[in-house]
Design a protein around this motif. Structure first.
Motif, mmCIF file in Angstrom:
data_model
loop_
_atom_site.group_PDB
_atom_site.id
_atom_site.type_symbol
_atom_site.label_atom_id
_atom_site.label_comp_id
_atom_site.label_asym_id
_atom_site.label_seq_id
_atom_site.Cartn_x
_atom_site.Cartn_y
_atom_site.Cartn_z
ATOM 1 N N LEU A 304 -52.003 -50.731 -15.717
ATOM 2 C CA LEU A 304 -51.358 -51.352 -16.715
ATOM 3 C C LEU A 304 -50.530 -51.187 -17.504
ATOM 4 C CD1 LEU A 304 -54.392 -51.884 -18.449
ATOM 5 C CD2 LEU A 304 -53.048 -53.613 -17.751
ATOM 6 N N PHE A 305 -50.099 -49.302 -17.668
ATOM 7 C CA PHE A 305 -49.185 -48.607 -19.094
ATOM 8 C C PHE A 305 -47.477 -49.847 -18.142
ATOM 9 C CE2 PHE A 305 -46.186 -45.194 -19.619
ATOM 10 C CZ PHE A 305 -46.284 -45.991 -21.776
ATOM 11 N N LYS A 306 -48.266 -48.804 -16.923
ATOM 12 C CA LYS A 306 -46.292 -49.348 -16.471
ATOM 13 C C LYS A 306 -45.563 -51.109 -16.215
ATOM 14 C CE LYS A 306 -44.031 -47.386 -11.909
ATOM 15 N NZ LYS A 306 -44.124 -47.310 -10.529
ATOM 16 N N TYR A 307 -47.408 -51.717 -15.657
ATOM 17 C CA TYR A 307 -47.147 -53.060 -16.263
ATOM 18 C C TYR A 307 -46.300 -53.294 -16.908
ATOM 19 C CZ TYR A 307 -48.437 -58.314 -15.307
ATOM 20 O OH TYR A 307 -47.869 -59.068 -15.040
ATOM 21 N N ARG A 308 -47.074 -53.104 -18.209
ATOM 22 C CA ARG A 308 -46.241 -53.063 -19.547
ATOM 23 C C ARG A 308 -45.116 -53.037 -19.749
ATOM 24 N NH1 ARG A 308 -52.015 -52.151 -21.979
ATOM 25 N NH2 ARG A 308 -53.330 -54.306 -21.725
ATOM 26 N N ASN A 309 -44.598 -51.685 -19.591
ATOM 27 C CA ASN A 309 -43.519 -51.429 -20.077
ATOM 28 C C ASN A 309 -42.010 -51.879 -18.679
ATOM 29 O OD1 ASN A 309 -44.152 -50.487 -22.248
ATOM 30 N ND2 ASN A 309 -45.310 -48.520 -21.166
ATOM 31 N N ASP A 310 -42.284 -51.435 -17.354
ATOM 32 C CA ASP A 310 -41.676 -51.573 -16.456
ATOM 33 C C ASP A 310 -41.032 -53.067 -16.323
ATOM 34 O OD1 ASP A 310 -39.868 -51.520 -14.248
ATOM 35 O OD2 ASP A 310 -40.931 -49.654 -13.582
ATOM 36 N N VAL A 311 -39.643 -54.088 -16.061
ATOM 37 C CA VAL A 311 -40.523 -54.848 -16.465
ATOM 38 C C VAL A 311 -39.959 -54.753 -14.851
ATOM 39 C CG1 VAL A 311 -38.178 -57.376 -16.202
ATOM 40 C CG2 VAL A 311 -39.033 -55.508 -18.285
ATOM 41 N N ALA A 312 -39.231 -54.978 -13.580
ATOM 42 C CA ALA A 312 -39.021 -55.127 -12.184
ATOM 43 C C ALA A 312 -40.584 -54.572 -11.679
ATOM 44 C CB ALA A 312 -38.125 -53.615 -12.152
ATOM 45 N N TYR A 313 -41.239 -53.491 -12.319
ATOM 46 C CA TYR A 313 -42.231 -53.464 -11.827
ATOM 47 C C TYR A 313 -43.392 -54.246 -12.037
ATOM 48 C CZ TYR A 313 -46.955 -51.335 -10.632
ATOM 49 O OH TYR A 313 -48.264 -50.618 -10.085
ATOM 50 N N GLN A 314 -42.838 -55.371 -13.099
ATOM 51 C CA GLN A 314 -43.985 -56.698 -12.984
ATOM 52 C C GLN A 314 -43.761 -57.328 -12.337
ATOM 53 O OE1 GLN A 314 -44.004 -56.738 -17.353
ATOM 54 N NE2 GLN A 314 -44.203 -58.760 -17.023
ATOM 55 N N LYS A 315 -42.416 -57.456 -12.237
ATOM 56 C CA LYS A 315 -42.303 -58.858 -11.567
ATOM 57 C C LYS A 315 -42.226 -58.230 -9.970
ATOM 58 C CE LYS A 315 -37.767 -60.368 -12.675
ATOM 59 N NZ LYS A 315 -36.430 -60.233 -12.631
ATOM 60 N N ASN A 316 -42.027 -57.272 -9.306
ATOM 61 C CA ASN A 316 -42.807 -56.876 -8.003
ATOM 62 C C ASN A 316 -43.786 -57.517 -7.767
ATOM 63 O OD1 ASN A 316 -40.195 -55.992 -6.906
ATOM 64 N ND2 ASN A 316 -40.441 -53.821 -7.437
ATOM 65 N N ILE A 317 -44.388 -56.993 -8.977
ATOM 66 C CA ILE A 317 -46.349 -57.369 -8.778
ATOM 67 C C ILE A 317 -46.674 -58.696 -8.978
ATOM 68 C CG2 ILE A 317 -48.289 -56.987 -10.346
ATOM 69 C CD1 ILE A 317 -48.234 -54.557 -9.306
ATOM 70 N N LYS A 318 -46.177 -59.114 -9.635
ATOM 71 C CA LYS A 318 -46.159 -61.030 -9.629
ATOM 72 C C LYS A 318 -45.927 -61.562 -8.042
ATOM 73 C CE LYS A 318 -46.089 -61.707 -14.437
ATOM 74 N NZ LYS A 318 -44.975 -62.328 -15.689
ATOM 75 N N GLU A 319 -44.602 -60.852 -8.106
ATOM 76 C CA GLU A 319 -44.644 -61.636 -6.390
ATOM 77 C C GLU A 319 -45.252 -61.407 -5.566
ATOM 78 O OE1 GLU A 319 -41.974 -63.523 -4.580
ATOM 79 O OE2 GLU A 319 -41.565 -62.946 -6.478
ATOM 80 N N TYR A 320 -45.809 -59.857 -5.431
ATOM 81 C CA TYR A 320 -47.063 -59.537 -4.113
ATOM 82 C C TYR A 320 -47.675 -60.090 -4.498
ATOM 83 C CZ TYR A 320 -49.358 -56.698 -1.976
ATOM 84 O OH TYR A 320 -50.533 -56.010 -1.014
ATOM 85 N N ALA A 321 -48.728 -60.616 -5.570
ATOM 86 C CA ALA A 321 -49.725 -61.196 -6.128
ATOM 87 C C ALA A 321 -49.416 -62.990 -5.175
ATOM 88 C CB ALA A 321 -49.652 -61.632 -7.104
#
Ligand SMILES: [Zn+2]
Ligand SMILES: [Zn+2]
Length: 509
Positions: A304-321
């Motif tokens: 969660l913490f990473k998702y909130r702070n890291d934009v690239a990671y967030q993007k990746n996760i979204k893309e993956y989902a």
């Protein structure tokens, strides 16, 4: 419980005892013979003394007869009591000979015995003298002896060697046989070594290096010793670790430091450690319920913490989902149906007028935010809100009036700030020539009959210089009338035959 002896064993022990007895007999045989002879001699002497009473009483004879038989005196053994005494008296010469021999033997034995006794007494005295305080003469003698011995010992090599060897033999024998002496020697040597070790620095160092070397050599060569040493060291270290707090802390810091160093320097070790840790974690995760729950919570938080702070990671996760969802939606028929059903239901249940209004508002807001985000980020807008609003106000003031002002000379529709009011006196002065007046007059568009007329800045400048403005309508820029054929055309047809296609681009400010 006493074990019962077997018959063979009994026989054996009896045999052994018999042999022992025989040996004893053989050893002391000569002495026994001598003792018997002496006894015989004494008896004979006594017999001679009372030979006068031989005939009267037989008391002595009976004894003598038994005795003679005992010593196998063959010449006399066959004869009767009376005969014996008679024979003895008869053979007086023979008796005397025997007596002489016996006397010599006895005297010799006595002398030997006496000598032996005397010698032992002398020895005893000597020993007692030695033990007590020695007198001066003895001391002097001993000193002399010592001197002589020392001299010879120092000068004569062979003598010295012999002496030393003798001493060594003596010492060795004594060391082997005498238990007390051995213990004493050991303690003495130990004490000496300790003293030397504590007092002599170089000796200590030497001993240390020697010991270390020998220990290392033994450790390397002797496997048993190595194992023993290892177990001993491990045990002692564990004990120390458990009992000594300071040592424990030290050890911990040392180990962590060394491990970190090794981890950072040694690549192999690092890989191994990683694998080991992974396996350990895996095992623990499977076995320990509490640990598993903890890990899950922790990892969730982390994500969660990473998702909130890291934009690239967030993007990746979204893309993956999204991808995952899409593939599932495409490949799995039942899933797709379920999803559609769910959406329809949701829409039906939630589509009330209130919700509808909310949705509209939401959409509007989103559109606006998107628009602002393109120009500059929303945060920036908030930051410079004042500046933005001020500029907007100015702009709005400016564009309150449209391009409603037409220039008298060029006929362009312009904004208020681009034109100035037309005043005739500015351009046509009284001292001007008539021709000039005529020319300037012809520049102006007289068709407009409004009282207040305007002129653009560039045209006014040009006229003041008495030149014709380049974009004046008089400068062959009059728009001719549209031919009647073209008047009938609609927009598309006009567009198709147009010589120039004007484009307009509107930029968002
Ligand atoms: Zn103009
Ligand atoms: Zn084109």
């Amino acid at each position: 419980m006493v074990r019962k002896k077997s018959v063979a064993a009994k026989v054996k022990t009896q045999k052994k005892a018999y042999q022992r007895r025989i040996a004893q007999l053989n050893k002391s045989c000569s002495w026994r013979v001598l003792v018997v002879v002496i006894q015989a001699a004494k008896k004979f002497l006594r017999l001679r003394k009372c030979k006068s009473c031989f005939k009267n009483s037989d008391c002595h004879c009976t004894i003598s007869k038994e005795f003679l038989i005992n010593i196998n005196y063959k010449s006399l053994s066959n004869k009767t009591n009376d005969n014996i005494s008679f024979d003895i008296i008869q053979n007086k010469q023979e008796f005397d000979d025997v007596k002489n021999i016996l006397r010599t033997v006895v005297s010799k034995v006595c002398r030997l015995d006496y000598q032996r006794k005397r010698q032992s007494e002398i020895r005893k005295r000597k020993r007692s003298v030695d033990d007590c305080s020695p007198n001066e003469s003895v001391l002097r003698k001993r000193l002399k002896q010592n001197n002589w011995f020392n001299k010879k010992y120092n000068e004569d090599l062979s003598f010295r060697q012999i002496r030393m060897q003798q001493k060594a033999y003596k010492f060795r024998d004594k060391y082997k046989d005498n238990n007390v002496f051995r213990q004493k020697q050991k303690t003495r040597l130990k004490k000496l070594a300790i003293e030397k070790y504590t007092n002599n620095d170089t000796f200590r160092e030497h001993e240390k290096t020697r010991n270390r070397k020998s220990a290392i050599a033994k450790y390397n060569n002797n496997e048993e010793f190595r194992e023993k040493q290892k177990t001993r060291i491990r045990k002692s270290t564990i004990d120390k670790y458990n009992n000594n707090k300071e040592f424990r802390e030290k050890e911990k810091t040392r180990i962590t430091k060394s491990t970190i160093e090794r981890y950072s320097n040694n690549e192999n070790f690092r890989e191994k450690e990683k694998i080991r840790m992974k396996r350990q974690m895996f095992n623990r995760y499977h076995m320990n319920m509490n640990f598993r729950q903890q890990q899950k919570l922790r990892s969730n938080e982390n994500v969660l913490f990473k998702y909130r702070n890291d934009v690239a990671y967030q993007k990746n996760i979204k893309e993956y989902a999204r991808k995952q969802g899409f593939t599932k939606y495409v490949s799995d028929n039942s899933k797709r149906l379920k999803k559609i059903q769910y959406a329809i239901n949701f829409y039906r249940n939630n589509y009330t007028p209130n919700i509808q209004k909310q949705r509209q508002l939401y959409n509007q807001r989103r559109r606006i935010i998107k628009k602002y985000n393109i120009v500059q980020s929303y945060s920036c807008v908030l930051k410079h809100q004042n500046l933005y609003i001020k500029n907007l106000k100015i702009f709005r003031d400016v564009i309150q009036e449209g391009p409603d002002y037409t220039c008298r000379v060029c006929g362009l529709a312009l904004f208020r700030n681009q034109v100035i009011p037309y005043i005739e006196e500015k351009y046509i002065t009284k001292n001007m020539s008539f021709e000039m007046k005529e020319r300037i007059q012809c520049y102006l568009n007289n068709s407009s009959s409004i009282e207040e007329t305007w002129i653009c800045r560039s045209c006014s400048d040009k006229i003041k210089k008495k030149e014709m403005p380049s974009r004046a309508i008089v400068n062959k820029l009059e728009v001719s009338d549209v031919p009647s054929e073209l008047k009938k055309l609609n927009d598309l047809e006009k567009h198709l035959i147009a010589l120039r296609l004007p484009f307009m681009k509107i930029v968002n400010l």
